[in-house]
Design a protein around this motif. Structure first.
Motif, PDB file in Angstrom:
ATOM      1  N   LEU A 246       0.606  -1.063   0.035  1.00 45.16           N
ATOM      2  CA  LEU A 246       0.067  -0.108  -0.055  1.00 45.16           C
ATOM      3  C   LEU A 246       0.874   1.204   0.036  1.00 45.16           C
ATOM      4  N   LYS A 247       2.073   1.069   0.658  1.00 44.89           N
ATOM      5  CA  LYS A 247       2.819   2.477   0.726  1.00 44.89           C
ATOM      6  C   LYS A 247       3.573   2.532  -0.690  1.00 44.89           C
ATOM      7  N   ALA A 248       3.764   1.654  -1.278  1.00 40.09           N
ATOM      8  CA  ALA A 248       4.369   1.697  -2.582  1.00 40.09           C
ATOM      9  C   ALA A 248       2.921   2.243  -3.615  1.00 40.09           C
ATOM     10  N   GLU A 249       1.878   1.808  -3.459  1.00 37.36           N
ATOM     11  CA  GLU A 249       0.779   2.357  -4.276  1.00 37.36           C
ATOM     12  C   GLU A 249       0.584   3.771  -3.951  1.00 37.36           C
TER      13      GLU A 249
ATOM     14  N   GLY B 254       3.972   8.282   0.792  1.00 41.59           N
ATOM     15  CA  GLY B 254       3.732   9.425   1.573  1.00 41.59           C
ATOM     16  C   GLY B 254       2.551   9.532   2.325  1.00 41.59           C
ATOM     17  N   ALA B 255       1.466   8.802   2.119  1.00 46.81           N
ATOM     18  CA  ALA B 255       0.038   8.713   2.593  1.00 46.81           C
ATOM     19  C   ALA B 255       0.058   7.765   3.770  1.00 46.81           C
ATOM     20  N   ALA B 256      -0.583   8.254   4.920  1.00 48.61           N
ATOM     21  CA  ALA B 256      -0.624   7.487   5.998  1.00 48.61           C
ATOM     22  C   ALA B 256      -1.739   6.163   5.612  1.00 48.61           C
ATOM     23  N   VAL B 257      -1.247   4.987   5.632  1.00 48.71           N
ATOM     24  CA  VAL B 257      -2.003   3.719   5.502  1.00 48.71           C
ATOM     25  C   VAL B 257      -3.234   3.595   6.519  1.00 48.71           C
ATOM     26  N   PRO B 258      -4.591   3.636   5.787  1.00 52.73           N
ATOM     27  CA  PRO B 258      -5.902   3.446   6.864  1.00 52.73           C
ATOM     28  C   PRO B 258      -5.559   2.052   7.305  1.00 52.73           C
ATOM     29  N   VAL B 259      -6.033   2.000   8.766  1.00 49.83           N
ATOM     30  CA  VAL B 259      -5.760   0.770   9.613  1.00 49.83           C
ATOM     31  C   VAL B 259      -6.714  -0.412   8.909  1.00 49.83           C
ATOM     32  N   ASP B 260      -7.908   0.042   8.275  1.00 47.73           N
ATOM     33  CA  ASP B 260      -9.034  -0.836   7.943  1.00 47.73           C
ATOM     34  C   ASP B 260      -8.538  -1.547   6.497  1.00 47.73           C
ATOM     35  N   LEU B 261      -7.622  -1.065   5.947  1.00 46.14           N
ATOM     36  CA  LEU B 261      -6.951  -1.647   4.655  1.00 46.14           C
ATOM     37  C   LEU B 261      -5.807  -2.783   4.989  1.00 46.14           C
ATOM     38  N   VAL B 262      -5.622  -2.834   6.205  1.00 42.62           N
ATOM     39  CA  VAL B 262      -4.547  -3.982   6.782  1.00 42.62           C
ATOM     40  C   VAL B 262      -5.225  -4.712   7.828  1.00 42.62           C
ATOM     41  N   THR B 263      -6.388  -4.486   8.104  1.00 42.77           N
ATOM     42  CA  THR B 263      -6.912  -5.480   9.237  1.00 42.77           C
ATOM     43  C   THR B 263      -8.204  -6.192   8.912  1.00 42.77           C
ATOM     44  N   THR B 264      -8.446  -7.360   9.124  1.00 42.08           N
ATOM     45  CA  THR B 264      -9.844  -8.079   8.822  1.00 42.08           C
ATOM     46  C   THR B 264     -10.662  -7.854   9.606  1.00 42.08           C
TER      47      THR B 264
ATOM     48  N   GLU C  60     -11.542   7.474   4.728  1.00 41.47           N
ATOM     49  CA  GLU C  60     -10.032   7.486   4.242  1.00 41.47           C
ATOM     50  C   GLU C  60      -9.672   6.453   3.774  1.00 41.47           C
ATOM     51  N   ALA C  61     -10.164   5.282   3.809  1.00 45.71           N
ATOM     52  CA  ALA C  61      -9.563   3.980   3.112  1.00 45.71           C
ATOM     53  C   ALA C  61      -9.820   4.286   1.604  1.00 45.71           C
ATOM     54  N   ALA C  62     -10.975   4.659   1.360  1.00 46.40           N
ATOM     55  CA  ALA C  62     -11.472   4.689  -0.080  1.00 46.40           C
ATOM     56  C   ALA C  62     -10.701   6.051  -0.715  1.00 46.40           C
TER      57      ALA C  62
ATOM     58  N   ARG D 119     -18.948   5.311   6.376  1.00 45.70           N
ATOM     59  CA  ARG D 119     -18.583   4.192   5.502  1.00 45.70           C
ATOM     60  C   ARG D 119     -18.698   4.422   4.396  1.00 45.70           C
ATOM     61  N   VAL D 120     -17.974   3.488   3.394  1.00 44.70           N
ATOM     62  CA  VAL D 120     -18.036   3.601   2.042  1.00 44.70           C
ATOM     63  C   VAL D 120     -18.464   1.946   1.703  1.00 44.70           C
TER      64      VAL D 120
END
Length: 202
Positions: free
Chosen positions: A117-120, A123-133, A145-147, A185-186
């Motif tokens: 996600l950081k490579a994608e 510089g942007a902070a990765v939202p926690v819901d994009l890495v947690t189930t 924020e994740a969207a 939410r989205v």
């Protein structure tokens, strides 16, 4: 003896009819009248065909679409039914990973997801819901924020202006229920369908 059994038998039959037949039928009928979409699974249609449910996430992997939360659900291995393999958003086997925060497998997976996600979006902070189930593995929603984090990738893949996609995220964001419950939410399936409609209309 029969005089003692008759009242018990009548009560069993009566309660079975009331709680096993009349009550479920009444609730089903009321739900179909008052909340037909929800009672039938909150199904989402595209061109008259059911493409999913607003209650169950789907695995989107293309750079052209918004991605949902990781899913830890599994299913039977087609090659060996005695084993399981990852099957994201498997509604027949809703579950979390049950891995503790210090589990090496969980830590390795999160680190790999974070790096991708950081490579994608450097510089942007990765939202926690994009890495947690989620606990169910079926969560259909992500945070705004994740969207928004995914906008640069999708804009590049589709050749769209980022501001257009940000407006789409704002349009597809649902606020707290009654202004109090839950978080903004989205719905991932809904926004991806809206994205396709917008691209098709261009």
């Amino acid at each position: 003896m029969l005089n003692s059994l008759r009242p018990a038998f009548v009560i069993v039959v009566l309660l079975t009819a009331l709680t096993g037949l009349a009550y479920p039928l009444a609730m089903t009928g009321a739900a179909q009248v008052l909340f037909p979409a929800q009672a039938n699974g909150s199904l989402i249609e595209k061109n008259g065909a059911v493409v999913g449910s607003a209650l169950i996430g789907q695995a989107f992997t293309s750079d052209r679409y918004f991605h949902g939360r990781p899913s830890a659900t599994t299913g039977a291995d087609p090659a060996d039914a005695s084993k399981t393999v990852p099957q994201p958003y498997n509604a027949a086997n809703s579950m979390g990973s049950n891995l503790g925060p210090t589990n090496p497998a969980l830590m390795d997976r999160v680190k790999a997801d974070m790096a991708a996600l950081k490579a994608e979006n450097p510089g942007a902070a990765v939202p926690v819901d994009l890495v947690t189930t989620s606990a169910s593995g079926l969560d259909p929603d992500i945070s705004p924020e994740a969207a928004l984090f995914q906008v640069p990738r999708i804009a590049k893949a589709r050749g769209l202006d980022e501001d257009v996609l940000r407006r789409l995220v704002a349009h597809e964001t649902s606020e707290r229920t009654f202004g109090l419950l839950g978080e903004p939410r989205v719905n991932v399936v809904a926004i991806n369908l809206a994205l396709d409609r917008f691209a098709g209309a261009k």
